[in-house]
Design an enzyme around this catalytic site. Sequence first.
Site, PDB file in Angstrom:
ATOM      1  CB  THR A  13      41.211 -23.132 -27.608  1.00  0.00           C
ATOM      2  OG1 THR A  13      41.585 -23.390 -28.398  1.00  0.00           O
ATOM      3  CG2 THR A  13      42.277 -22.791 -26.512  1.00  0.00           C
TER       4      THR A  13
ATOM      5  CE  LYS B 198      44.292 -25.103 -28.575  1.00  0.00           C
ATOM      6  NZ  LYS B 198      45.147 -24.965 -29.570  1.00  0.00           N
TER       7      LYS B 198
ATOM      8  CE  LYS C  15      40.529 -19.195 -26.353  1.00  0.00           C
ATOM      9  NZ  LYS C  15      39.907 -19.215 -27.776  1.00  0.00           N
TER      10      LYS C  15
HETATM   11  P1  NAD Z   1      37.658 -16.413 -35.343  1.00  0.00           P
HETATM   12  O1  NAD Z   1      37.641 -15.090 -34.512  1.00  0.00           O
HETATM   13  O2  NAD Z   1      38.241 -15.804 -36.372  1.00  0.00           O
HETATM   14  O3  NAD Z   1      36.428 -16.749 -35.457  1.00  0.00           O
HETATM   15  C1  NAD Z   1      34.974 -16.959 -34.403  1.00  0.00           C
HETATM   16  C2  NAD Z   1      33.991 -16.779 -35.833  1.00  0.00           C
HETATM   17  O4  NAD Z   1      32.890 -17.424 -34.314  1.00  0.00           O
HETATM   18  C3  NAD Z   1      33.595 -15.322 -35.906  1.00  0.00           C
HETATM   19  O5  NAD Z   1      33.194 -15.928 -37.157  1.00  0.00           O
HETATM   20  C4  NAD Z   1      32.952 -14.636 -35.334  1.00  0.00           C
HETATM   21  O6  NAD Z   1      31.333 -14.358 -35.277  1.00  0.00           O
HETATM   22  C5  NAD Z   1      31.703 -16.601 -34.804  1.00  0.00           C
HETATM   23  N1  NAD Z   1      30.339 -16.092 -33.305  1.00  0.00           N
HETATM   24  C6  NAD Z   1      31.235 -15.354 -32.340  1.00  0.00           C
HETATM   25  N2  NAD Z   1      30.044 -15.646 -31.679  1.00  0.00           N
HETATM   26  C7  NAD Z   1      28.788 -16.656 -32.283  1.00  0.00           C
HETATM   27  C8  NAD Z   1      28.062 -16.983 -32.209  1.00  0.00           C
HETATM   28  N3  NAD Z   1      27.375 -16.036 -30.747  1.00  0.00           N
HETATM   29  N4  NAD Z   1      26.786 -17.405 -33.078  1.00  0.00           N
HETATM   30  C9  NAD Z   1      27.569 -17.227 -34.323  1.00  0.00           C
HETATM   31  N5  NAD Z   1      28.928 -17.582 -34.699  1.00  0.00           N
HETATM   32  C10 NAD Z   1      29.532 -16.322 -33.729  1.00  0.00           C
HETATM   33  O7  NAD Z   1      38.349 -17.197 -34.352  1.00  0.00           O
HETATM   34  P2  NAD Z   1      39.401 -18.409 -34.904  1.00  0.00           P
HETATM   35  O8  NAD Z   1      40.772 -18.332 -35.008  1.00  0.00           O
HETATM   36  O9  NAD Z   1      38.923 -18.802 -36.231  1.00  0.00           O
HETATM   37  O10 NAD Z   1      39.534 -19.753 -33.702  1.00  0.00           O
HETATM   38  C11 NAD Z   1      37.991 -20.247 -32.748  1.00  0.00           C
HETATM   39  C12 NAD Z   1      38.801 -20.703 -31.923  1.00  0.00           C
HETATM   40  O11 NAD Z   1      39.926 -21.749 -32.494  1.00  0.00           O
HETATM   41  C13 NAD Z   1      38.877 -19.946 -30.349  1.00  0.00           C
HETATM   42  O12 NAD Z   1      38.848 -21.150 -29.389  1.00  0.00           O
HETATM   43  C14 NAD Z   1      40.732 -20.388 -31.140  1.00  0.00           C
HETATM   44  O13 NAD Z   1      41.264 -19.931 -29.378  1.00  0.00           O
HETATM   45  C15 NAD Z   1      40.971 -21.775 -31.008  1.00  0.00           C
HETATM   46  N6  NAD Z   1      42.198 -21.748 -32.031  1.00  0.00           N
HETATM   47  C16 NAD Z   1      42.444 -20.991 -33.389  1.00  0.00           C
HETATM   48  C17 NAD Z   1      43.637 -20.982 -33.769  1.00  0.00           C
HETATM   49  C18 NAD Z   1      43.829 -20.249 -34.981  1.00  0.00           C
HETATM   50  O14 NAD Z   1      45.456 -20.433 -35.115  1.00  0.00           O
HETATM   51  N7  NAD Z   1      43.564 -19.467 -35.018  1.00  0.00           N
HETATM   52  C19 NAD Z   1      44.449 -22.278 -33.435  1.00  0.00           C
HETATM   53  C20 NAD Z   1      43.916 -23.825 -32.884  1.00  0.00           C
HETATM   54  C21 NAD Z   1      42.813 -23.330 -32.345  1.00  0.00           C
END
Ligand code: NAD
Length: 301
Positions: A94, A169, A244
């Site tokens: 997102t 979204k 966010k």
């Molecule tokens: P998270 O922080 O758990 O996971 C993100 C991952 O990306 C981490 O493991 C981090 O180490 C990795 N990362 C960051 N920079 C990186 C790079 N340069 N190279 C490789 N890996 C890298 O976040 P999440 O909860 O999995 O959310 C991911 C996305 O999904 C976000 O944009 C969030 O807004 C969206 N989202 C989350 C939810 C939820 O309920 N968690 C629901 C809908 C959408």
Amino acid sequence: MARIAFIGLGNMGGGMAVNLVKAGHEVVAFDLADAALAKAEANGCTRAGSAAQAVADAEAVVTMLPAGKHVREVYESSVIGNAPTSAILIDCSTIDVATARGEIAKAAAGGYVMVDAPVSGGIAAAEAGTLTFMVGGSDEAFERARPILERMGKAVIHAGGPGSGQAAKICNNMLLGASMVATCETFVLARKLGLDLQTFFDIASKASGQCWSMTAYCPVPGVGPVTPADRDYEGGFAAALMLKDLRLAMEAAQSVDAYTPMGSHAEELYTRFAEALGGGGKDFSGIIKMIDDSWKSSSPS
Ligand code: NAD
């Protein structure tokens, strides 16, 4: 079976990548966090030493990263120029609409086809493969991304051209944030007016005040279906993530000069709850405890 590079194996990406493995794809995974990568490997993914290594020879690249700056960094330093131009690029993070459009344009200039494909649904839906994907991109890009996204979700919807997935979204989540606040204050008022809250739920869920935040995700413990309210607002969709998305919505509204007073007020309230009061880790429906003033007397974790 395709060779799919998956970058970003956190709360969401970890579950999504496993569903691609279960569908028979070869998933080459990379994350900056070793623990996330080790978990993905234990679940059947192949570990790559870098994002650039993961995308080499990929037929598809899927990214699930925290925010726009991470997406920009990963695509510009590791994906574009390293993945074969025949690979379909799918960003499920997102992020802001402007970055999504910018990265799709840069990918196109490099000869790639890319979509933005953010999701609705939380960690449980990512694990169960029941996410809803909102996809932005050309018809051709959508048709190429669709079979991969279908293995991770229950619905894959073409929202329009580049950036339209992100636009859909944040519009959806602005409505959700505002409707949750309205639901919370309504139940607090109903209680203060002496109504039995289950009775009020039964009435309002069949009357014109009916909305998803109440009928499917009631913020009052013991009322309506089982929700995070019944687990002291643990699990579910964190208030920090709602904040966010509201910030992204306000940024987008400003960029097109749209008047969004309810979204703006919801952003202000979630800033207070998630940041000033420390409720960011709680489910977003926990904002009811700020509205009824019980948050101060409970012990936030
Ligand atoms: P998270 O922080 O758990 O996971 C993100 C991952 O990306 C981490 O493991 C981090 O180490 C990795 N990362 C960051 N920079 C990186 C790079 N340069 N190279 C490789 N890996 C890298 O976040 P999440 O909860 O999995 O959310 C991911 C996305 O999904 C976000 O944009 C969030 O807004 C969206 N989202 C989350 C939810 C939820 O309920 N968690 C629901 C809908 C959408």
